[in-house]
Design a protein around this motif. Structure first.
Motif, PDB file in Angstrom:
ATOM      1  N   ARG A 252      -1.549  20.874  53.418  1.00  0.00           N
ATOM      2  CA  ARG A 252      -0.672  21.682  54.262  1.00  0.00           C
ATOM      3  C   ARG A 252      -1.503  22.390  55.321  1.00  0.00           C
ATOM      4  NH1 ARG A 252       4.332  19.934  53.873  1.00  0.00           N
ATOM      5  NH2 ARG A 252       5.111  19.885  51.778  1.00  0.00           N
TER       6      ARG A 252
ATOM      7  N   GLU B  83       4.624  25.562  58.597  1.00  0.00           N
ATOM      8  CA  GLU B  83       3.606  24.615  59.055  1.00  0.00           C
ATOM      9  C   GLU B  83       3.562  24.664  60.577  1.00  0.00           C
ATOM     10  OE1 GLU B  83       1.866  22.570  56.976  1.00  0.00           O
ATOM     11  OE2 GLU B  83       2.926  23.045  55.134  1.00  0.00           O
TER      12      GLU B  83
ATOM     13  N   PRO C  99       8.293  23.224  55.480  1.00  0.00           N
ATOM     14  CA  PRO C  99       7.852  21.931  54.966  1.00  0.00           C
ATOM     15  C   PRO C  99       8.936  20.847  55.082  1.00  0.00           C
ATOM     16  CG  PRO C  99       7.040  23.655  53.533  1.00  0.00           C
ATOM     17  CD  PRO C  99       7.974  24.310  54.535  1.00  0.00           C
ATOM     18  N   ASP C 100      10.211  21.216  54.862  1.00  0.00           N
ATOM     19  CA  ASP C 100      11.298  20.233  55.005  1.00  0.00           C
ATOM     20  C   ASP C 100      11.458  19.780  56.450  1.00  0.00           C
ATOM     21  OD1 ASP C 100      11.845  20.240  52.289  1.00  0.00           O
ATOM     22  OD2 ASP C 100      13.523  21.658  52.470  1.00  0.00           O
ATOM     23  N   GLU C 101      11.297  20.696  57.395  1.00  0.00           N
ATOM     24  CA  GLU C 101      11.388  20.324  58.808  1.00  0.00           C
ATOM     25  C   GLU C 101      10.216  19.428  59.195  1.00  0.00           C
ATOM     26  OE1 GLU C 101      13.732  24.247  60.572  1.00  0.00           O
ATOM     27  OE2 GLU C 101      11.543  24.286  60.383  1.00  0.00           O
TER      28      GLU C 101
ATOM     29  N   ASP D   1       8.762  17.329  57.205  1.00  0.00           N
ATOM     30  CA  ASP D   1       9.143  16.022  56.665  1.00  0.00           C
ATOM     31  C   ASP D   1      10.141  15.319  57.584  1.00  0.00           C
ATOM     32  OD1 ASP D   1       7.491  16.370  54.462  1.00  0.00           O
ATOM     33  OD2 ASP D   1       9.121  17.004  53.123  1.00  0.00           O
ATOM     34  N   ALA D   2      11.082  16.087  58.158  1.00  0.00           N
ATOM     35  CA  ALA D   2      12.062  15.512  59.094  1.00  0.00           C
ATOM     36  C   ALA D   2      11.355  15.010  60.356  1.00  0.00           C
ATOM     37  CB  ALA D   2      13.128  16.552  59.450  1.00  0.00           C
TER      38      ALA D   2
ATOM     39  N   ASP E 243       8.343  13.837  60.412  1.00  0.00           N
ATOM     40  CA  ASP E 243       7.704  12.585  59.986  1.00  0.00           C
ATOM     41  C   ASP E 243       8.694  11.422  60.064  1.00  0.00           C
ATOM     42  OD1 ASP E 243       5.303  13.870  59.428  1.00  0.00           O
ATOM     43  OD2 ASP E 243       5.612  13.880  57.257  1.00  0.00           O
ATOM     44  N   GLU E 244       9.937  11.677  59.693  1.00  0.00           N
ATOM     45  CA  GLU E 244      10.961  10.632  59.746  1.00  0.00           C
ATOM     46  C   GLU E 244      11.283  10.239  61.189  1.00  0.00           C
ATOM     47  OE1 GLU E 244      12.551   8.932  57.240  1.00  0.00           O
ATOM     48  OE2 GLU E 244      11.034   9.875  55.967  1.00  0.00           O
TER      49      GLU E 244
ATOM     50  N   ARG F  76       0.329  11.449  61.246  1.00  0.00           N
ATOM     51  CA  ARG F  76       0.120  12.894  61.356  1.00  0.00           C
ATOM     52  C   ARG F  76      -1.327  13.212  60.998  1.00  0.00           C
ATOM     53  NH1 ARG F  76       2.070  16.971  57.430  1.00  0.00           N
ATOM     54  NH2 ARG F  76       3.521  15.378  56.706  1.00  0.00           N
TER      55      ARG F  76
ATOM     56  N   TRP G 178      -0.789  20.431  62.696  1.00  0.00           N
ATOM     57  CA  TRP G 178      -0.540  19.002  62.599  1.00  0.00           C
ATOM     58  C   TRP G 178      -0.244  18.476  63.985  1.00  0.00           C
ATOM     59  CZ3 TRP G 178      -1.922  16.962  58.254  1.00  0.00           C
ATOM     60  CH2 TRP G 178      -1.737  17.610  57.044  1.00  0.00           C
TER      61      TRP G 178
END
Length: 118
Positions: A2, A10, A85-87, A89-90, A92-93, A101, A113
């Protein structure tokens, strides 16, 4: 790994389409403000985007992409977004397989990042 600022968020350095309001709304569900910053030792290049959703969302079939040069005179300007962290991940999608990354230190000294060429 992280890259957190201690508050559970992040830092993500954006230099392209993740700064666009429509892309942010689709990816994160809301707009994300950020701070201006720069990344040394990289230059901007362009890559073709074959993912129809990503191209339609950004309105572009070519997106900027970072290439490492290790020349401190090369700089890419953008914004640092603070994401959960969820954002992240979004994000990354959203960023297709042409990107990976990586953790970097920005001109400001912030560790963040960033999406670079694979």
């Amino acid at each position: 790994m992280r890259v957190s600022d201690g508050s559970g968020t992040e830092s993500l350095f954006t230099y392209g389409t993740l700064q666009l309001p429509d892309v942010q709304l689709d990816t994160f569900g809301h707009r994300v403000d950020g701070d201006d910053d720069a990344l040394a030792g990289y230059r901007l290049d362009w890559t073709d985007i074959s993912d129809a959703h990503v191209a339609a969302l950004s309105g572009l079939d070519r997106h900027p992409i970072l290439r490492r040069t290790d020349d401190p005179r090369d700089r890419v300007f953008g914004r640092v977004l603070r994401l959960t962290p969820d954002e992240l991940d979004a994000a990354d999608e959203y960023d297709v397989s042409l990107y990976r990354r990586a953790s970097v230190v920005l001109v400001s000294g912030i560790r963040a990042w960033v999406y670079v060429a694979t």
